[in-house]
Design a protein around this motif. Structure first.
Motif, PDB file in Angstrom:
ATOM      1  N   PRO A   1      25.917 -27.145  14.511  1.00 34.39           N
ATOM      2  CA  PRO A   1      26.248 -26.574  15.135  1.00 34.39           C
ATOM      3  C   PRO A   1      26.139 -26.945  16.680  1.00 34.39           C
ATOM      4  N   ASP A   2      26.486 -26.657  17.473  1.00 33.49           N
ATOM      5  CA  ASP A   2      26.635 -27.031  19.000  1.00 33.49           C
ATOM      6  C   ASP A   2      27.804 -28.241  18.767  1.00 33.49           C
ATOM      7  N   SER A   3      29.008 -28.397  17.973  1.00 35.08           N
ATOM      8  CA  SER A   3      29.452 -29.394  18.228  1.00 35.08           C
ATOM      9  C   SER A   3      31.325 -28.501  17.904  1.00 35.08           C
ATOM     10  N   ARG A   4      31.968 -29.458  18.584  1.00 34.84           N
ATOM     11  CA  ARG A   4      33.331 -29.161  18.624  1.00 34.84           C
ATOM     12  C   ARG A   4      34.082 -30.431  18.516  1.00 34.84           C
TER      13      ARG A   4
ATOM     14  N   ASN B   1      25.917 -31.377  17.688  1.00 39.76           N
ATOM     15  CA  ASN B   1      25.191 -30.716  18.325  1.00 39.76           C
ATOM     16  C   ASN B   1      25.454 -31.435  20.080  1.00 39.76           C
TER      17      ASN B   1
ATOM     18  N   ASP C   1      16.901 -27.185   6.006  1.00 44.28           N
ATOM     19  CA  ASP C   1      17.582 -28.213   6.640  1.00 44.28           C
ATOM     20  C   ASP C   1      17.813 -29.305   6.304  1.00 44.28           C
TER      21      ASP C   1
END
Length: 157
Positions: free
Chosen positions: A26-29, A48, A78
């Motif tokens: 998550p929170d990755s780009r 992340n 997870d």
């Protein structure tokens, strides 16, 4: 001073690896892709929220365990998710929550609770948890708790 970022040096897989990692966390780009003609030289990306660079051009084979990335996990779901995603398609399971992904990068998939289990003030409890962990590949939170508590734990996959 700008933040420090990790650079992973691949032979030719920089863009594929960055794209894969960004799809998992998550929170990755993806960031910029530096090219020379059609060839990818380097890729900036975030996992992340942490900056990374993937660079092509490694002449020698693979990575070593001298550097690994720790993925702290709140739940067993997870742990299972990241473990299975990172060992799939050619990854390799290691001991005690370690693995290598299909690109040869080392990861540690670690429950947040592990420090408390192994650092229990009761040395016997901590020792039992440690012995259980040493027999595992993917870490199993329930089995670690059972071992700490002196219960017979079911064997883990």
């Amino acid at each position: 001073m700008r933040g420090i970022k990790s650079c992973l040096w691949f032979a030719t897989e920089a863009e594929a690896a960055a794209t894969y990692y960004v799809s998992l966390f998550p929170d990755s780009r993806m960031g910029s892709v530096m090219r020379a003609g059609d060839a990818v030289i380097a890729v900036d990306f975030e996992l992340n929220g942490q900056p990374f660079m993937a660079l092509n051009g490694r002449q020698s084979v693979g990575f070593t365990d001298a550097v690994s990335f720790v993925v702290p996990c709140e739940t067993q779901a997870d742990v299972d998710l990241y473990w299975h995603a990172l060992v799939s398609e050619g990854g390799e399971e290691g001991q005690c929550g370690w693995l290598k992904d299909r690109f040869g990068v080392s990861w540690q998939i670690v429950p947040n609770e592990l420090g408390a289990l192994l650092g229990d003030p009761d040395r016997e409890k901590a020792g039992r948890a440690l012995q259980a962990m040493l027999g595992m590949r993917k870490l199993d939170i329930a089995a670690l708790r059972s071992a700490r508590d002196g219960e017979v734990a079911a064997s883990t996959p």
